[in-house]
Design an enzyme around this catalytic site. Sequence first.
Site, PDB file in Angstrom:
ATOM      1  N   GLU A 126       6.959  -8.471  -6.224  1.00 19.20           N
ATOM      2  CA  GLU A 126       5.440  -8.242  -6.216  1.00 19.20           C
ATOM      3  C   GLU A 126       4.687  -8.403  -7.319  1.00 19.20           C
ATOM      4  OE1 GLU A 126       4.440  -7.687  -3.512  1.00 19.20           O
ATOM      5  OE2 GLU A 126       4.792  -5.991  -2.084  1.00 19.20           O
ATOM      6  N   THR A 181      -4.428  -8.515  -4.422  1.00 18.28           N
ATOM      7  CA  THR A 181      -4.000  -6.946  -4.703  1.00 18.28           C
ATOM      8  C   THR A 181      -4.264  -6.245  -5.842  1.00 18.28           C
ATOM      9  OG1 THR A 181      -2.341  -7.543  -3.180  1.00 18.28           O
ATOM     10  CG2 THR A 181      -1.834  -5.671  -4.401  1.00 18.28           C
TER      11      THR A 181
HETATM   12  N1  HSE Z   1       0.237   0.026  -1.693  1.00 15.88           N
HETATM   13  C1  HSE Z   1      -0.100  -1.391  -2.036  1.00 15.88           C
HETATM   14  C2  HSE Z   1      -1.994  -1.233  -2.220  1.00 15.88           C
HETATM   15  C3  HSE Z   1       0.153  -2.110  -0.871  1.00 15.88           C
HETATM   16  O1  HSE Z   1      -2.731  -0.623  -1.336  1.00 15.88           O
HETATM   17  O2  HSE Z   1      -2.284  -1.810  -3.529  1.00 15.88           O
HETATM   18  C4  HSE Z   1      -0.282  -3.710  -1.516  1.00 15.88           C
HETATM   19  O3  HSE Z   1       0.067  -4.395  -0.459  1.00 15.88           O
END
Ligand code: HSE
Length: 308
Positions: A126, A181
């Site tokens: 990630e 993200t």
């Molecule tokens: N929990 C993470 C976010 C997931 O919401 O940033 C990202 O894929």
Amino acid sequence: MAFSVTAKAPSSTANLGPGFDVFGLALDAFFDEITLTKKKHGIKIITSDLVPTDPKKNTAGLVALHMIKKFKIKGGIEIKIRKGVPAGFGMGSSAASAAATAVAFNHLFRLNLDANTLVECAGVGEMASAGSIHYDNVSASVLGGFVIVRTNPLDVIKIEPPSDLRLCVAVPKLDVPPKKTEVSRSVLPRKITLADSVVNLSNAAAIVAGFVQKDSNLIGTSIRDVIVEPARQHLIPGFSAVKKNALRAGALGVTISGAGPSVIAFATKKSDMQKIAKSMKRGFASARTDCTVLICKPSNGAKARRTT
Ligand code: HSE
């Protein structure tokens, strides 16, 4: 012939509203496939998809590098990547490649790793897209079903979803920024009120109860987030129209899928899924945005098989 293992891992939705960075659900909407082949030395990435081929910048490459070091593997590896999960849309695309790599690596080198170790290894991937490690998508992709992630120490709990749970995901056709993200995490509040935390905690607890009791109605009506969704929704054109329309069309709950920009509606087998799908499409159209809508179910986790 060189020994190869192929693993297929599902897309996933993270957060489910109030469970930011804690909840994940594997979805049978899309799948990534990773084939690992033992080589004498080095790491080589082969793909016809638009992903970096430098192992240090590639999700699967980062997972392989981490596992080679962690398990003191001698020799190299070839990584063949076939992307099925669209990247950058909140469908756990990087996580699917990371999960498939960890599961394939485990099989290829007969490491016999437990679930938490597989998730820890996949989480390293990630870094390539989110700039930080979060385990909600990778846990869902590795284990399948609904997952709850605890960190320090990492501990993942899986619950089998009710068989009548149905989801409708609207994936808008937008140009997403490269490190999407990271961008959508940067808009989140650093501090929250106690009152908001109580609302989210009560709904998160109800979602868990819904999965334990196999009650899709309770899950759907508890998809309520007063912290992350309000902070991110301005990044998604038409979000409030999509949500309002889907709820009117019979969805039980609607929220951003992971870090977005996809929007996910929770429903049951008895709901009119086509009606919900059309209503979401109309919602995005009201903001002059086209979208693809997928009706899907929870998925099993990543599976590996020997391919040569
Ligand atoms: N929990 C993470 C976010 C997931 O919401 O940033 C990202 O894929």
